[in-house]
Design an enzyme around this catalytic site. Sequence first.
Site, PDB file in Angstrom:
ATOM      1  CB  CYS A   8      -3.954   4.530  12.804  1.00 54.43           C
ATOM      2  SG  CYS A   8      -2.397   4.531  11.862  1.00 54.43           S
ATOM      3  CD1 TRP A  25      16.060  19.479  47.671  1.00 51.49           C
ATOM      4  CD2 TRP A  25      15.566  21.608  47.173  1.00 51.49           C
ATOM      5  NE1 TRP A  25      14.679  19.584  47.611  1.00 51.49           N
ATOM      6  CE2 TRP A  25      14.352  20.879  47.307  1.00 51.49           C
ATOM      7  CE3 TRP A  25      15.507  22.965  46.853  1.00 51.49           C
ATOM      8  CZ2 TRP A  25      13.100  21.479  47.141  1.00 51.49           C
ATOM      9  CZ3 TRP A  25      14.258  23.559  46.675  1.00 51.49           C
ATOM     10  CH2 TRP A  25      13.074  22.817  46.827  1.00 51.49           C
ATOM     11  CB  THR A  61      -0.918   0.036   1.233  1.00 48.30           C
ATOM     12  OG1 THR A  61      -0.112   0.081   2.427  1.00 48.30           O
ATOM     13  CG2 THR A  61      -1.831  -1.180   1.271  1.00 48.30           C
ATOM     14  CE1 TYR A  85      10.354  20.816  43.360  1.00 48.01           C
ATOM     15  CE2 TYR A  85      10.650  22.954  42.317  1.00 48.01           C
ATOM     16  CZ  TYR A  85       9.820  21.981  42.838  1.00 48.01           C
ATOM     17  OH  TYR A  85       8.454  22.160  42.833  1.00 48.01           O
ATOM     18  CG  ASP A 129      13.035  16.578  48.972  1.00 41.34           C
ATOM     19  OD1 ASP A 129      12.655  17.702  48.615  1.00 41.34           O
ATOM     20  OD2 ASP A 129      12.288  15.740  49.513  1.00 41.34           O
TER      21      ASP A 129
END
Length: 524
Positions: free
Chosen positions: A84, A438, A46, A442, A458
């Site tokens: 799809c 930290w 196809t 973060y 933490d």
Amino acid sequence: MSSPTVTAASGPRHERPGLPAQVCAQARLSRDVRFDGLFFTAVATTGIYCRPVCPAPPAHEKNVSYFANAAAAEAAGYRPCLRCRPELSPADGHWRRGDAAVARAIRLIDEGLLADAPVSALAERVHLGERQLRRLFVERLGAAPLGVHATRRLLFAKQLLTETDLAITDVAMAAGFGSLRRFNTTFKEAYRMAPRELRRRPGATRDETLTLRLGYRPPYDLEAMLDFLRGRALPGVEVVDAHGYQRVIAPSGGNAAPGWLRVGAWPDREPALKLELHAVPPLQLQTVVTRVRRMFDLDADPQAIADTLAADARLRPLLRQRPGLRLPSGWDGFEIAVRAIIGQQVSVAAARTVTARLAARLGTTFETPLADGLTHLFPTPAALAEADFDGIGLTRARAATVRTIACALLDGRVDFRPEQTLEEFVERWTALPGIGPWTAQYIALRALAHPDAFPAEDLVLQKTLPTDGSRLSAKALGRHAEAWRPWRGYAVIHLWREAAKAAETERTARTAPSRPAAKRRRTQ
């Protein structure tokens, strides 16, 4: 998990480690949604390539090839399935996450670098030679960088043509084409149809709200994502309810008015989120979609993450309880950095209160709310570089650090460029006064959505990982977490969620009314 590359139905199959062709075949025949976006199937008879979840009758295996991604399939001459719709599949997060050179290059492509820069500029940004970068792309993705960029633009244009009633000229601009003629030519060459032919198909929106479907790979815990964002939402900038998240968004450059967006579940339990956009210029659409996908972690592969983290006995039950937990990022890097500084050594609720005051006083306020609860923009670095924070609730040290990072972003000492490694990012940010490991980790977790960011300092993590009431040191926690790489960020979210659950249980127990003594005796 990396990706399979098979160049043609009649050619050799180059299988990727961990996902051989027979696994792809089984996933295709069973339409397993867990593999959506991890590979694509192409049918020689196809000339069409599909998602593994395509509802069309499956082709014979002898006619099928498996490709690592849509760009590889299109490079081999296949065109996307109209049923799809490959443009709706989540991306393979393996190639868009972490510090590998290909991952960083793809993130730059996703941000549109190749729209106005050559491949040599892309290679320079990731510290590789142009030839080496091309070789890595072809070896690992099955397509060159320009092919990945071209497919991304065309598939986004295809989604806009199918789902919206934007003018075709606006679609061309939104997808990064410099002219309508160039768009029409490129689209027709790639898909063997004119863009206007997709407009004959049903499904386009017919109102001022631009609605797009953003697919993900299930399971996906939207409730947990909204809970996380709700606890940190800034009044006036964001609104989070039981069904979705909405916020004000500022245009990047120019004098366009701000717009706003809303994200919620797609109806009928389809594995997708519903993105509603209001007053977003066409040129900003692809950038906004990319940021929303990052913010809601829509390209993650839950199975690959679980395969690593479930080896830890402490994390295994948490993964079973919430298999769809994702990494909640933020909309804007500077906003997240300010929140992180204000949140140093205080509770989430206290940090939210102070940050909300800062945003209300120093942000841009609208004469008329854009929507219910959306009244102002978060302030820019320029607005905070010399701002007066008296009365907001910030200590002198925190106020000085906010000004420092605002100035550092303005002068380029730090930034949120996607080509940085985690180590480079943390090193640059911790060089600023007031920013420790930290805070830097973060910010990397929430602003960059880095999957391996890990704030070992933490306190909550140090107390939650042990189950005997003890507390680990940062070094001990870091050593334990080495086995979680490259998904330490997801372990963080699971442990934070577990800690919040335990705290809620404790609060409920403390506030529950005690039974009368006589009744207690009868029930003993």
